[in-house]
Design a protein around this motif. Structure first.
Motif, PDB file in Angstrom:
ATOM      1  N   ALA A   1     -36.344  28.723   8.312  1.00 52.04           N
ATOM      2  CA  ALA A   1     -37.379  28.297   9.242  1.00 52.04           C
ATOM      3  C   ALA A   1     -38.551  29.373   9.268  1.00 52.04           C
ATOM      4  O   ALA A   1     -39.639  28.902   9.500  1.00 52.04           O
ATOM      5  N   THR A   2     -38.201  30.636   9.501  1.00 50.53           N
ATOM      6  CA  THR A   2     -39.251  31.495   9.475  1.00 50.53           C
ATOM      7  C   THR A   2     -39.663  32.476   8.284  1.00 50.53           C
ATOM      8  O   THR A   2     -40.481  32.920   8.275  1.00 50.53           O
ATOM      9  N   GLY A   3     -38.495  32.356   7.301  1.00 54.84           N
ATOM     10  CA  GLY A   3     -38.723  33.131   5.916  1.00 54.84           C
ATOM     11  C   GLY A   3     -38.396  34.502   6.041  1.00 54.84           C
ATOM     12  O   GLY A   3     -38.652  35.231   5.312  1.00 54.84           O
ATOM     13  N   LYS A   4     -37.861  34.877   7.281  1.00 53.52           N
ATOM     14  CA  LYS A   4     -37.532  36.340   7.550  1.00 53.52           C
ATOM     15  C   LYS A   4     -36.318  36.869   7.156  1.00 53.52           C
ATOM     16  O   LYS A   4     -35.423  35.829   7.290  1.00 53.52           O
ATOM     17  N   CYS A   5     -36.193  37.786   6.808  1.00 49.63           N
ATOM     18  CA  CYS A   5     -34.979  38.516   6.315  1.00 49.63           C
ATOM     19  C   CYS A   5     -34.238  38.987   7.385  1.00 49.63           C
ATOM     20  O   CYS A   5     -34.779  39.999   8.167  1.00 49.63           O
TER      21      CYS A   5
ATOM     22  N   SER B   1     -35.628  31.744  -8.375  1.00 47.13           N
ATOM     23  CA  SER B   1     -36.292  31.750  -9.922  1.00 47.13           C
ATOM     24  C   SER B   1     -36.416  33.269 -10.258  1.00 47.13           C
ATOM     25  O   SER B   1     -36.201  34.092  -9.549  1.00 47.13           O
ATOM     26  N   SER B   2     -36.887  33.508 -11.605  1.00 50.96           N
ATOM     27  CA  SER B   2     -36.907  34.766 -11.903  1.00 50.96           C
ATOM     28  C   SER B   2     -38.137  35.616 -11.508  1.00 50.96           C
ATOM     29  O   SER B   2     -38.377  36.767 -11.716  1.00 50.96           O
ATOM     30  N   ASP B   3     -38.822  34.701 -10.894  1.00 51.13           N
ATOM     31  CA  ASP B   3     -40.035  35.360 -10.342  1.00 51.13           C
ATOM     32  C   ASP B   3     -39.557  35.948  -9.027  1.00 51.13           C
ATOM     33  O   ASP B   3     -40.791  36.187  -8.078  1.00 51.13           O
ATOM     34  N   LYS B   4     -38.368  35.999  -8.642  1.00 58.22           N
ATOM     35  CA  LYS B   4     -37.755  36.692  -7.298  1.00 58.22           C
ATOM     36  C   LYS B   4     -38.406  35.755  -6.265  1.00 58.22           C
ATOM     37  O   LYS B   4     -38.577  36.437  -5.149  1.00 58.22           O
ATOM     38  N   THR B   5     -38.265  34.544  -6.171  1.00 50.62           N
ATOM     39  CA  THR B   5     -38.589  33.748  -4.910  1.00 50.62           C
ATOM     40  C   THR B   5     -37.305  32.860  -4.781  1.00 50.62           C
ATOM     41  O   THR B   5     -36.794  32.281  -5.939  1.00 50.62           O
ATOM     42  N   LEU B   6     -37.119  32.189  -3.608  1.00 49.22           N
ATOM     43  CA  LEU B   6     -36.172  31.116  -3.417  1.00 49.22           C
ATOM     44  C   LEU B   6     -37.192  30.067  -2.802  1.00 49.22           C
ATOM     45  O   LEU B   6     -37.996  30.382  -2.192  1.00 49.22           O
ATOM     46  N   LYS B   7     -36.875  28.901  -3.175  1.00 48.60           N
ATOM     47  CA  LYS B   7     -37.631  27.845  -2.684  1.00 48.60           C
ATOM     48  C   LYS B   7     -36.541  26.771  -2.100  1.00 48.60           C
ATOM     49  O   LYS B   7     -35.407  26.416  -2.548  1.00 48.60           O
ATOM     50  N   VAL B   8     -36.941  26.166  -0.872  1.00 49.99           N
ATOM     51  CA  VAL B   8     -36.226  25.412  -0.072  1.00 49.99           C
ATOM     52  C   VAL B   8     -36.750  24.125  -0.187  1.00 49.99           C
ATOM     53  O   VAL B   8     -38.026  23.991   0.085  1.00 49.99           O
TER      54      VAL B   8
END
Length: 79
Positions: free
Chosen positions: A54-58, A5-12
């Motif tokens: 799973a962790t959301g970590k980069c 999204s343009s809100d700079k999030t990825l959603k799974v």
């Protein structure tokens, strides 16, 4: 399914339930690794980021582009 999204999030998303199961900080473009555990996103800051779903970590930030990243792809063997 992963969306950006343009809100700079990825959603799974869980396709069976239609529910968002994880939200990551990132932008588009995006590609999922064949193992389904990681996702790579391109960015306007000229980087690529590899995320653990799973962790959301980069897991890694890849640098080297001189302009924003317009496309990403992952090889079938996960490279």
């Amino acid at each position: 399914v992963v969306s950006a999204s343009s809100d700079k999030t990825l959603k799974v998303w869980d396709m069976a339930t239609g529910q968002c199961v994880a939200t990551l900080e990132g932008s588009s473009p995006v590609a999922v690794f064949p193992d389904g555990r990681r996702v790579v996103s391109g960015s306007g800051d000229n980087t690529l980021k590899v995320w653990d779903i799973a962790t959301g970590k980069c897991l890694a930030t890849l640098r080297g582009h001189s302009n924003y990243v317009k496309g990403v792809a992952v090889f079938p063997d996960g490279r």
